[in-house]
Scaffold this motif. Structure first.
Motif, PDB file in Angstrom:
ATOM      1  N   UNK A 144     -16.325 -40.699 -21.685  1.00 28.70           N
ATOM      2  CA  UNK A 144     -16.109 -42.026 -22.228  1.00 28.70           C
ATOM      3  C   UNK A 144     -15.291 -42.804 -21.205  1.00 28.70           C
ATOM      4  N   UNK A 145     -15.482 -44.106 -21.132  1.00 30.53           N
ATOM      5  CA  UNK A 145     -14.698 -44.916 -20.188  1.00 30.53           C
ATOM      6  C   UNK A 145     -13.204 -44.697 -20.417  1.00 30.53           C
ATOM      7  N   UNK A 146     -12.822 -44.495 -21.690  1.00 32.72           N
ATOM      8  CA  UNK A 146     -11.455 -44.092 -22.017  1.00 32.72           C
ATOM      9  C   UNK A 146     -11.508 -42.582 -22.203  1.00 32.72           C
ATOM     10  N   UNK A 147     -11.010 -41.853 -21.232  1.00 34.58           N
ATOM     11  CA  UNK A 147     -11.136 -40.397 -21.247  1.00 34.58           C
ATOM     12  C   UNK A 147     -10.479 -39.784 -22.481  1.00 34.58           C
ATOM     13  N   UNK A 148     -11.182 -38.839 -23.089  1.00 28.48           N
ATOM     14  CA  UNK A 148     -10.634 -38.113 -24.225  1.00 28.48           C
ATOM     15  C   UNK A 148      -9.800 -36.960 -23.701  1.00 28.48           C
ATOM     16  N   UNK A 149      -8.633 -36.781 -24.312  1.00 28.93           N
ATOM     17  CA  UNK A 149      -7.709 -35.742 -23.872  1.00 28.93           C
ATOM     18  C   UNK A 149      -7.553 -34.714 -24.987  1.00 28.93           C
ATOM     19  N   UNK A 150      -7.677 -33.458 -24.627  1.00 25.93           N
ATOM     20  CA  UNK A 150      -7.416 -32.374 -25.557  1.00 25.93           C
ATOM     21  C   UNK A 150      -5.976 -31.942 -25.325  1.00 25.93           C
ATOM     22  N   UNK A 151      -5.203 -31.953 -26.400  1.00 23.08           N
ATOM     23  CA  UNK A 151      -3.776 -31.631 -26.332  1.00 23.08           C
ATOM     24  C   UNK A 151      -3.454 -30.537 -27.331  1.00 23.08           C
ATOM     25  N   UNK A 152      -2.283 -29.939 -27.182  1.00 26.20           N
ATOM     26  CA  UNK A 152      -1.851 -28.910 -28.124  1.00 26.20           C
ATOM     27  C   UNK A 152      -0.351 -29.010 -28.359  1.00 26.20           C
ATOM     28  N   UNK A 153       0.041 -28.695 -29.602  1.00 24.07           N
ATOM     29  CA  UNK A 153       1.458 -28.509 -29.885  1.00 24.07           C
ATOM     30  C   UNK A 153       1.609 -27.295 -30.799  1.00 24.07           C
ATOM     31  N   UNK A 154       2.815 -26.719 -30.804  1.00 22.89           N
ATOM     32  CA  UNK A 154       3.053 -25.486 -31.553  1.00 22.89           C
ATOM     33  C   UNK A 154       4.315 -25.617 -32.389  1.00 22.89           C
ATOM     34  N   UNK A 155       4.478 -24.673 -33.314  1.00 19.70           N
ATOM     35  CA  UNK A 155       5.641 -24.713 -34.204  1.00 19.70           C
ATOM     36  C   UNK A 155       6.944 -24.421 -33.463  1.00 19.70           C
ATOM     37  N   UNK A 156       6.859 -23.769 -32.310  1.00 24.71           N
ATOM     38  CA  UNK A 156       8.017 -23.506 -31.459  1.00 24.71           C
ATOM     39  C   UNK A 156       7.592 -23.745 -30.013  1.00 24.71           C
ATOM     40  N   UNK A 157       8.444 -24.378 -29.232  1.00 25.37           N
ATOM     41  CA  UNK A 157       8.112 -24.702 -27.842  1.00 25.37           C
ATOM     42  C   UNK A 157       8.053 -23.463 -26.953  1.00 25.37           C
ATOM     43  N   UNK A 158       7.130 -23.482 -26.013  1.00 23.92           N
ATOM     44  CA  UNK A 158       7.038 -22.524 -24.911  1.00 23.92           C
ATOM     45  C   UNK A 158       6.807 -21.079 -25.334  1.00 23.92           C
ATOM     46  N   UNK A 159       6.158 -20.862 -26.482  1.00 23.64           N
ATOM     47  CA  UNK A 159       5.834 -19.508 -26.932  1.00 23.64           C
ATOM     48  C   UNK A 159       4.335 -19.234 -26.941  1.00 23.64           C
ATOM     49  N   UNK A 160       3.525 -20.295 -26.835  1.00 23.35           N
ATOM     50  CA  UNK A 160       2.077 -20.131 -26.812  1.00 23.35           C
ATOM     51  C   UNK A 160       1.537 -20.652 -25.496  1.00 23.35           C
ATOM     52  N   UNK A 161       0.627 -19.880 -24.921  1.00 21.11           N
ATOM     53  CA  UNK A 161      -0.055 -20.307 -23.705  1.00 21.11           C
ATOM     54  C   UNK A 161      -1.535 -20.439 -24.013  1.00 21.11           C
ATOM     55  N   UNK A 162      -2.161 -21.444 -23.385  1.00 23.43           N
ATOM     56  CA  UNK A 162      -3.590 -21.707 -23.553  1.00 23.43           C
ATOM     57  C   UNK A 162      -4.303 -21.352 -22.249  1.00 23.43           C
ATOM     58  N   UNK A 163      -5.364 -20.581 -22.382  1.00 26.91           N
ATOM     59  CA  UNK A 163      -6.262 -20.261 -21.280  1.00 26.91           C
ATOM     60  C   UNK A 163      -7.629 -20.781 -21.654  1.00 26.91           C
ATOM     61  N   UNK A 164      -8.478 -20.965 -20.680  1.00 27.58           N
ATOM     62  CA  UNK A 164      -9.834 -21.384 -21.019  1.00 27.58           C
ATOM     63  C   UNK A 164     -10.578 -21.948 -19.843  1.00 27.58           C
ATOM     64  N   UNK A 165     -11.720 -22.527 -20.176  1.00 26.14           N
ATOM     65  CA  UNK A 165     -12.588 -23.123 -19.161  1.00 26.14           C
ATOM     66  C   UNK A 165     -13.476 -24.161 -19.821  1.00 26.14           C
ATOM     67  N   UNK A 166     -14.149 -24.915 -18.976  1.00 27.21           N
ATOM     68  CA  UNK A 166     -15.067 -25.965 -19.434  1.00 27.21           C
ATOM     69  C   UNK A 166     -16.394 -25.773 -18.722  1.00 27.21           C
ATOM     70  N   UNK A 167     -17.477 -25.868 -19.469  1.00 23.30           N
ATOM     71  CA  UNK A 167     -18.802 -25.983 -18.873  1.00 23.30           C
ATOM     72  C   UNK A 167     -19.128 -27.467 -18.861  1.00 23.30           C
ATOM     73  N   UNK A 168     -19.104 -28.067 -17.683  1.00 20.33           N
ATOM     74  CA  UNK A 168     -19.401 -29.498 -17.560  1.00 20.33           C
ATOM     75  C   UNK A 168     -20.893 -29.661 -17.395  1.00 20.33           C
TER      76      UNK A 168
END
Length: 123
Positions: free
Chosen positions: A97-121
């Motif tokens: 989209x001309x205005x890029x969509x951003x995927x974000x994350x938040x957790x119940x406690x800071x700095x205890x969850x890490x996100x891994x992954x990939x994108x098929x463009x």
């Protein structure tokens, strides 16, 4: 014919390095996980996995391109360590989209969850 390119997550549109992204935010707007393409003909198929490094289960909220509770939010409890990688986004798509969509994350406690992954463009 469509072209598929496998990419590391690209928070804030940067070139990703494939390493885990620490979820620092505890409320909206969350930590940037991936910024989709600005090209309308491009689709990102997003795969996200979470790991909880804490000794208690934690709630993870994914803001999938927006912050609306009725259409953009994915919420999941991530078991205490050692829980291994937990699939939290199984190939959901976000279109450029001309205005890029951003995927974000938040957790119940800071700095205890890490996100891994990939994108098929897909272009």
């Amino acid at each position: 014919m469509a072209t598929f390119t496998k990419l590391a997550l690209q928070p804030a549109g940067t070139t990703g390095d494939g390493l885990g992204i620490t979820v620092v935010a505890t409320a909206t707007a969350g930590t940037a996980i991936h910024t989709a393409s600005a090209t309308p003909a491009t689709i990102d198929e997003v795969w996200l996995y979470a790991v909880n490094t804490d000794t208690s289960a934690r709630t993870l909220t994914i803001e999938f391109g927006g912050v609306s509770v009725t259409k953009d939010i994915i919420q999941q409890s991530i078991a205490a360590s050692p829980s291994g990688l937990v699939l939290v986004c199984a190939g959901l798509v976000v279109q450029g989209n001309a205005t890029q969509k951003v995927i974000r994350a938040f957790a119940s406690v800071a700095s205890k969850i890490e996100i891994f992954g990939f994108v098929n463009r897909i272009a």
